[in-house]
Scaffold this motif. Structure first.
Motif, PDB file in Angstrom:
ATOM      1  N   ARG A 132       0.160  -4.372   6.527  1.00 24.78           N
ATOM      2  CA  ARG A 132       0.956  -3.128   5.691  1.00 24.78           C
ATOM      3  C   ARG A 132       2.312  -3.859   5.431  1.00 24.78           C
ATOM      4  O   ARG A 132       2.792  -3.606   4.227  1.00 24.78           O
TER       5      ARG A 132
ATOM      6  N   PHE B  57     -11.286   2.102   1.704  1.00 30.15           N
ATOM      7  CA  PHE B  57     -11.022   3.309   1.234  1.00 30.15           C
ATOM      8  C   PHE B  57     -10.241   3.146  -0.120  1.00 30.15           C
ATOM      9  O   PHE B  57     -10.074   4.145  -0.500  1.00 30.15           O
TER      10      PHE B  57
ATOM     11  N   PHE C 138       0.925  -1.141   0.036  1.00 26.56           N
ATOM     12  CA  PHE C 138      -0.042   0.014   0.207  1.00 26.56           C
ATOM     13  C   PHE C 138       0.892   1.238  -0.045  1.00 26.56           C
ATOM     14  O   PHE C 138       1.718   1.364   0.912  1.00 26.56           O
TER      15      PHE C 138
ATOM     16  N   ASN D 118      -4.198  -0.933   8.464  1.00 24.99           N
ATOM     17  CA  ASN D 118      -4.364  -1.130   6.997  1.00 24.99           C
ATOM     18  C   ASN D 118      -4.388  -2.576   6.561  1.00 24.99           C
ATOM     19  O   ASN D 118      -3.549  -3.330   7.237  1.00 24.99           O
TER      20      ASN D 118
ATOM     21  N   VAL E 279     -15.344   4.127   4.443  1.00 20.69           N
ATOM     22  CA  VAL E 279     -15.066   5.222   5.216  1.00 20.69           C
ATOM     23  C   VAL E 279     -16.187   6.256   4.886  1.00 20.69           C
ATOM     24  O   VAL E 279     -16.704   6.410   3.957  1.00 20.69           O
TER      25      VAL E 279
ATOM     26  N   GLU F 138      -9.556  -0.033   6.141  1.00 18.15           N
ATOM     27  CA  GLU F 138      -8.920   0.031   7.795  1.00 18.15           C
ATOM     28  C   GLU F 138      -9.723  -0.813   8.751  1.00 18.15           C
ATOM     29  O   GLU F 138     -11.149  -0.911   8.524  1.00 18.15           O
TER      30      GLU F 138
ATOM     31  N   LYS G  43      -8.577  13.169  -2.203  1.00 18.95           N
ATOM     32  CA  LYS G  43      -8.097  12.181  -3.289  1.00 18.95           C
ATOM     33  C   LYS G  43      -8.745  12.928  -4.698  1.00 18.95           C
ATOM     34  O   LYS G  43      -9.902  13.281  -4.595  1.00 18.95           O
TER      35      LYS G  43
ATOM     36  N   VAL H  47      -8.485  12.135   4.528  1.00 14.08           N
ATOM     37  CA  VAL H  47      -7.648  11.713   3.369  1.00 14.08           C
ATOM     38  C   VAL H  47      -8.483  12.572   2.157  1.00 14.08           C
ATOM     39  O   VAL H  47      -9.485  12.005   1.806  1.00 14.08           O
TER      40      VAL H  47
ATOM     41  N   LYS I 156      -2.894  13.579   3.076  1.00 13.43           N
ATOM     42  CA  LYS I 156      -3.778  13.337   4.399  1.00 13.43           C
ATOM     43  C   LYS I 156      -3.502  14.410   5.419  1.00 13.43           C
ATOM     44  O   LYS I 156      -2.728  15.260   5.334  1.00 13.43           O
TER      45      LYS I 156
ATOM     46  N   HIS J 143       2.670   5.036   0.248  1.00 13.34           N
ATOM     47  CA  HIS J 143       2.728   6.012   1.189  1.00 13.34           C
ATOM     48  C   HIS J 143       1.723   7.357   0.841  1.00 13.34           C
ATOM     49  O   HIS J 143       1.708   7.573  -0.484  1.00 13.34           O
ATOM     50  N   ILE J 144       1.138   7.671   1.718  1.00 10.55           N
ATOM     51  CA  ILE J 144       0.029   9.061   1.562  1.00 10.55           C
ATOM     52  C   ILE J 144       0.824  10.234   1.912  1.00 10.55           C
ATOM     53  O   ILE J 144       1.414  10.257   3.233  1.00 10.55           O
TER      54      ILE J 144
ATOM     55  N   ARG K 130       1.683  13.922   3.375  1.00 15.19           N
ATOM     56  CA  ARG K 130       0.781  14.562   4.655  1.00 15.19           C
ATOM     57  C   ARG K 130       0.860  15.855   4.438  1.00 15.19           C
ATOM     58  O   ARG K 130       2.111  16.531   4.127  1.00 15.19           O
TER      59      ARG K 130
ATOM     60  N   GLU L  44     -12.264  12.204   2.414  1.00 15.62           N
ATOM     61  CA  GLU L  44     -12.865  10.909   3.115  1.00 15.62           C
ATOM     62  C   GLU L  44     -12.559  11.086   4.548  1.00 15.62           C
ATOM     63  O   GLU L  44     -11.546  11.748   4.601  1.00 15.62           O
ATOM     64  N   GLU L  45     -12.982  10.466   5.361  1.00 17.00           N
ATOM     65  CA  GLU L  45     -12.627  10.355   6.818  1.00 17.00           C
ATOM     66  C   GLU L  45     -11.214   9.261   6.710  1.00 17.00           C
ATOM     67  O   GLU L  45     -11.357   8.487   6.101  1.00 17.00           O
ATOM     68  N   LYS L  46     -10.308   9.913   7.447  1.00 18.13           N
ATOM     69  CA  LYS L  46      -8.981   9.030   7.841  1.00 18.13           C
ATOM     70  C   LYS L  46      -9.454   8.276   9.293  1.00 18.13           C
ATOM     71  O   LYS L  46      -9.483   8.857  10.258  1.00 18.13           O
ATOM     72  N   VAL L  47      -9.856   7.024   8.704  1.00 20.39           N
ATOM     73  CA  VAL L  47     -10.369   6.211   9.996  1.00 20.39           C
ATOM     74  C   VAL L  47      -9.049   5.935  10.918  1.00 20.39           C
ATOM     75  O   VAL L  47      -7.926   5.198  10.169  1.00 20.39           O
TER      76      VAL L  47
HETATM   77  P1  ATP Z   1       2.186   6.467   5.144  1.00 14.53           P
HETATM   78  O1  ATP Z   1       2.816   5.189   4.493  1.00 14.53           O
HETATM   79  O2  ATP Z   1       1.215   6.697   4.353  1.00 14.53           O
HETATM   80  O3  ATP Z   1       3.167   7.527   5.676  1.00 14.53           O
HETATM   81  P2  ATP Z   1       1.364   5.709   7.747  1.00 14.53           P
HETATM   82  O4  ATP Z   1       1.899   4.268   8.306  1.00 14.53           O
HETATM   83  O5  ATP Z   1       2.420   6.784   8.585  1.00 14.53           O
HETATM   84  O6  ATP Z   1       1.510   5.855   6.385  1.00 14.53           O
HETATM   85  P3  ATP Z   1      -0.802   6.995   8.589  1.00 14.53           P
HETATM   86  O7  ATP Z   1       0.028   8.386   8.749  1.00 14.53           O
HETATM   87  O8  ATP Z   1      -1.723   6.523   9.516  1.00 14.53           O
HETATM   88  O9  ATP Z   1       0.099   5.920   8.157  1.00 14.53           O
HETATM   89  O10 ATP Z   1      -1.710   7.298   7.018  1.00 14.53           O
HETATM   90  C1  ATP Z   1      -2.044   6.425   6.080  1.00 14.53           C
HETATM   91  C2  ATP Z   1      -2.822   5.449   6.426  1.00 14.53           C
HETATM   92  O11 ATP Z   1      -4.257   5.940   6.682  1.00 14.53           O
HETATM   93  C3  ATP Z   1      -3.263   4.543   5.044  1.00 14.53           C
HETATM   94  O12 ATP Z   1      -2.170   3.626   4.944  1.00 14.53           O
HETATM   95  C4  ATP Z   1      -4.625   3.795   5.598  1.00 14.53           C
HETATM   96  O13 ATP Z   1      -4.338   2.801   6.486  1.00 14.53           O
HETATM   97  C5  ATP Z   1      -5.205   4.672   6.585  1.00 14.53           C
HETATM   98  N1  ATP Z   1      -6.450   5.309   6.032  1.00 14.53           N
HETATM   99  C6  ATP Z   1      -7.584   5.585   6.886  1.00 14.53           C
HETATM  100  N2  ATP Z   1      -8.531   6.128   6.345  1.00 14.53           N
HETATM  101  C7  ATP Z   1      -8.158   6.260   5.090  1.00 14.53           C
HETATM  102  C8  ATP Z   1      -8.597   6.851   3.918  1.00 14.53           C
HETATM  103  N3  ATP Z   1      -9.984   7.292   3.793  1.00 14.53           N
HETATM  104  N4  ATP Z   1      -7.893   6.656   2.611  1.00 14.53           N
HETATM  105  C9  ATP Z   1      -6.629   6.244   2.667  1.00 14.53           C
HETATM  106  N5  ATP Z   1      -6.020   5.778   3.829  1.00 14.53           N
HETATM  107  C10 ATP Z   1      -6.728   5.618   4.918  1.00 14.53           C
END
Ligand code: ATP
Length: 378
Positions: free
Chosen positions: A112, A169, A65, A97, A197, A144, A229, A227, A238, A67-68, A70, A90-93
């Protein structure tokens, strides 16, 4: 090491031979097995195979999956990421993952890091209709798992009152990892009754005030964030609420020595940017400052007292399983992650489920506190 049959599969899929040799040498690709299903997971990335990618014996590939990105300055962040493009919010739940996939005749839940999770795999068909995979065997459901009874996360979102739930999501293609466009995902989820979500609709830069209001509301409701998109899923960002930043610090400070300093610094930074962007002053500012100080200190001091009184730094969590053997598989699964947990209690819920209570002890944090408490000079 990877067996010769998997080597052949990986080479056929296009992993360059020299890269594969390097990865094998440093444990970047690892073979695993779950109930007779053999798979390889990528701990590092390799030519299009993102970290967390899983390859099965039949050649099915589920990409890691991604990286998103921030943003910490919401207004400028969305301007920079989306320019003039509209974006769905969308909500970040707050949970963990999972990628759900059907391989041959089994529906599996991948973490993950690319493990098949015994707990989530056992429970996943409680939440997802298998019909989906009968019609779309080539798609991966990413979502999630969130709730108070989770093996990986201390707290769940406020609206999941018990057990755990799945919130979709993303839907991606096996092999390419390409995401379906947002509207297509919303439609498929509705068609197959898969919980998603919460969706707040299509926004653009001119609706920034509504986005600020939404963040305020989510923060008041003790929710994690959003999040954003573009409809084609090409640009994603995010943003996390001040509540979640402080709450994460509160959860983390209980096991202060087991977390990298960056865990705390990152969240303090995000909170500081929030306070600056909102120009918070006076009483409101003081409230945040007090909440942050308490979050950082109270659980930490409690842990010191615990150890000073002869105890250990520990966490207790419960999950619901259908078979007790799943609980034992979780103990082994955590061992592979380098984490020691043990089963404290097993309760028959009488409805086909067992509630298992696990305890996780943090030996490093305990040792560090004990030594410092006992006067170690450094
Ligand atoms: P990253 O690798 O993106 O830095 P991270 O492991 O630090 O991620 P987070 O900062 O919590 O994780 O944010 C990304 C995670 O948020 C996604 O991997 C996913 O599991 C979770 N998530 C929850 N809601 C959503 C959503 N609506 N869309 C996308 N991801 C979501």
């Amino acid at each position: 090491m990877v067996s010769s049959s998997f080597r052949a599969t990986l080479l056929k899929l296009g992993v360059p031979e020299d890269r594969l040799a390097v990865l094998e040498g440093k444990g970047g690709v690892v073979e695993g097995e779950f109930e007779g299903i053999r798979y390889v997971r990528f701990r590092d990335s390799a030519k299009g195979f993102r970290r967390g990618t899983v390859v099965f014996e039949n050649g099915d590939v589920v990409l890691g999956f991604p990286h998103i990105k921030r943003v910490v300055q919401l207004g400028r962040g969305i301007k920079r990421v989306f320019k003039n493009r509209p974006f769905y919010v969308e909500e970040k739940v707050d949970g963990y993952n999972v990628r759900v996939v059907k391989v041959k005749d089994r529906v599996l839940a991948l973490t993950r890091g690319g493990f098949i999770c015994p707990f989530t795999t056992e429970r996943i068909l409680d939440f997802i209709n298998d019909e989906f995979f009968k019609d779309y065997p080539n798609l991966v459901l990413a979502g999630e798992m969130a709730g108070p009874e989770s093996p990986y996360i201390v707290e769940g979102p406020p609206y999941v009152k018990e057990d755990i739930e799945f919130f979709l999501f993303d839907i991606q293609e096996k092999g390419t990892g390409r995401s379906l466009p947002v509207e297509e995902r919303y439609k498929l989820a509705e068609e197959y009754g898969i919980e998603q979500v919460e969706r707040f609709g299509l926004f653009n830069r001119s609706r920034i005030d509504e986005l600020y209001d939404l963040i305020e509301r989510l923060s008041r409701e003790k929710r994690e964030g959003v999040v954003m998109k573009t409809p084609d899923m090409k640009r994603i960002a995010k943003y996390v609420t001040p509540y979640a930043n402080i709450n994460d610090i509160k959860i983390g400070s209980h096991i202060f020595f087991d977390l990298p300093h960056g865990y705390f610094m990152g969240r303090i930074k995000r909170l500081a940017f929030y306070l600056a962007e909102k120009h918070l002053r006076g009483e409101e500012f003081d409230e945040y400052a007090k909440a942050l100080g308490k979050a950082l200190l109270r659980p930490f001091v409690e842990s010191i007292h615990e150890v000073a009184n002869g105890g250990e730094v520990e966490e207790v969590f419960t999950v619901r399983v259908k078979s007790i053997s799943t609980a034992h598989k979780m103990v082994t699964h955590f061992e592979r992650l380098g984490v020691k947990i043990h089963i404290e209690d097993i309760e028959d819920l009488g409805n086909g489920y067992w509630r298992i209570t696990f305890k996780r002890v943090y030996p490093d944090a305990t040792r560090e506190i004990r030594e410092l408490w006992n006067g170690r000079a450094f």
